[in-house]
Design an enzyme around this catalytic site. Structure first.
Site, PDB file in Angstrom:
ATOM      1  N   GLU A   1     -14.338 -36.471  12.624  1.00  0.00           N
ATOM      2  CA  GLU A   1     -15.169 -36.359  13.838  1.00  0.00           C
ATOM      3  C   GLU A   1     -16.606 -35.950  13.544  1.00  0.00           C
ATOM      4  OE1 GLU A   1     -13.333 -33.722  16.655  1.00  0.00           O
ATOM      5  OE2 GLU A   1     -11.604 -34.996  16.941  1.00  0.00           O
TER       6      GLU A   1
ATOM      7  N   GLU B   1      -5.557 -38.254  15.532  1.00  0.00           N
ATOM      8  CA  GLU B   1      -5.377 -36.986  16.272  1.00  0.00           C
ATOM      9  C   GLU B   1      -5.162 -37.294  17.738  1.00  0.00           C
ATOM     10  OE1 GLU B   1      -8.324 -33.886  16.148  1.00  0.00           O
ATOM     11  OE2 GLU B   1      -8.483 -33.956  13.968  1.00  0.00           O
TER      12      GLU B   1
END
Ligand code: IFM
Length: 483
Positions: free
Chosen positions: A201, A391
């Site tokens: 991320e 995720e």
């Protein structure tokens, strides 16, 4: 913006995961109509973790402090909820064998974890810490002994503080620092680890760390943000090349947090705000990686990034990834506001009528269709490689009941609804090849400390006792083909 915690900030821009149950369906009675076999025999089922969130042992066996070790102590610990620190966390450093046994008990076949740069190269570059490498050797071997595939992320937000002191991601030298680190890790583990992710991320650690100042290193600077974005984009591609050179038969990816986008209404200013937010949350890293350059046409501020680009950089942004890891938690409902640079916020779910029941501890809306929407949107990019959901998960308040179990009804329902939407996308032709839950066990949730619990396993942080929650037991049955 300085005093905002991440929950507050996520209300503002919807970041994290930078990131529901179907309307009309009770969150506690999920309408589950699928089985593991619907996903096919090769679909990967895993759980994801990060070094700084689970390992503890922050100064043990030669590890130097990471940026989070230092940030969590800054200003007497005021930056983190309850002044928590990642110093001990789940003590995975000492308990990894038992934790991998639990992962196996839940019938997962993939363990996604990251390596801590400051454990391996305590000075950031140069000297190698053998004890650090020994630890990851042991973790990898322990995975393989249990027939668990290790999937390694090279960077999950924990640059060594010694490099942060030189500017961290805002210093162009980070590109060569990272090159050295990535080279050493992949040479050492690449004989046994075949699945790699370069970054976790990048929008989160650059925007929260260098623009909003609520994550380490706590900077609030447009200039540092733009520099850190550019260096991270260079590293994203360079990391892929290093893995390709060092690891035979590697499966190489990187991960991107993403949210499906909505605007408050059809007014031009809100739609434009949504487009800017879409650049920040979804497009900023994937488009350069795919060879499309920076998406600055929809966020003019991003044009300034050219100031920090050197000759030839444009050609260094793309890499032919084998997969892209998408990470999704919620959606963003955006409106125009007077917030510098982005001029947009993601509205808090209660502001647009989401009932409390469908809002997580992070103040994120439970919105399962969102994962379907981002899978569909990303799959429309030309040259998009296969996708793995690297995720997805939720934090809800948990308690240990008198029967010794953790009956986390909402989390179980969350997983069932989101996974059903992943299947929907797959059945409509999206090339999605795996799903990793966030996360194995309750852990250090960055600026929110230990309060939000995301785990499939409950951790008592005083005794380190573990209990598989009902959501984890559901995975156990589902993955065994019994549910
Ligand atoms: O805990 C984080 C993780 O480190 C990155 N993705 C989002 C998770 C939940 O906030």
């Amino acid at each position: 913006m300085q005093d905002l915690n991440r929950r507050a900030f996520s209300k503002i821009i919807g970041l994290s995961g930078l990131s529901a149950f179907l309307p009309g369906i009770s969150p506690f009675l999920p309408d589950k109509k699928f089985t593991k076999s619907d996903f096919g025999p090769d679909f990967k089922w895993g759980v994801a973790t990060a070094a700084a969130q689970i390992e503890g042992a922050w100064d043990v066996d030669g590890k130097s402090p990471s940026v989070w070790d230092v940030f969590s102590r800054k200003k007497g610990g005021k930056k983190i909820k309850h002044r928590d620190t990642p110093s001990v966390s789940c003590d995975f450093y000492n308990r990894y064998e038992g934790d991998l046994d639990l992962l196996k008990q839940m019938n997962f076949d993939v363990f996604r974890f990251s390596t801590a740069w400051s454990r391996l190269l305590p000075e950031g570059i140069g000297r190698v810490n053998e004890k650090g490498f020994d630890f990851y050797d042991r973790v990898v071997d322990a995975c393989l002994e249990r027939s668990i595939e290790p999937w390694v992320t090279l960077y999950h937000w924990d640059i060594p503080q010694i490099l942060q002191d030189k500017g961290g991601w805002a210093n162009r030298d980070v590109v060569s620092w990272f090159e050295e680190y990535a080279d050493k890790v992949t040479r050492r583990l690449g004989d046994r680890v075949k699945n790699w992710m370069v970054l976790n991320e990048p929008t989160a650690f650059t925007a929260l760390g260098y623009l909003a100042g609520i994550h380490a290193p706590g900077k609030i600077s447009a200039k540092k943000f733009l520099k850190s974005v550019h260096h991270t984009t260079l590293v994203q591609a360079l990391g892929g090349k290093i893995i390709r050179d060092n690891v035979s038969d590697a499966n190489i990816g990187t991960t991107i947090s993403c949210s499906s986008m909505y605007s408050k209404n059809d007014k031009r200013r809100h739609v434009a705000a949504m487009k800017r937010m879409d650049v920040l949350l979804n497009r900023l890293y994937i488009e350069p990686a795919l060879g499309m350059g920076y998406p600055s046409e929809d966020w003019r501020f991003l044009r300034k990034i050219r100031r920090y680009m050197e000759e030839g950089d444009e050609d260094k942004l793309a890499f032919d990834f084998d997969f892209i890891g998408l990470q999704n938690y919620t959606r963003a409902n955006v409106k125009h506001v007077l917030l510098p640079y982005i001029w947009a916020i993601a509205r808090a779910p209660e502001k647009y009528g989401v009932p409390e029941l469908r809002i997580t501890e992070m103040n994120w809306e439970v919105y399962p269709e969102g994962i379907y929407e981002v899978l569909k949107t990303f799959s429309q990019y030309k040259n998009m490689p296969p996708i793995i959901v690297t995720e997805n998960g939720c934090a809800f308040e948990d308690k240990v009941f008198e029967d010794g179990h953790v009956h986390d009804v909402k989390r179980k329902a969350f997983y069932q609804e989101y996974i059903r939407q992943v299947l929907r996308a797959k059945q409509e032709g999206v090339d999605v090849r795996g799903y990793f839950a966030w996360t194995l066990m309750d852990n250090f949730e960055w600026a929110e400390g230990y309060e939000p619990r995301f785990g499939l396993i409950h951790v008592d942080f005083d005794t380190q006792q573990r209990i598989i929650k009902d959501s984890g037991l559901w995975f156990k049955d589902f993955l065994a083909g019994n549910d």
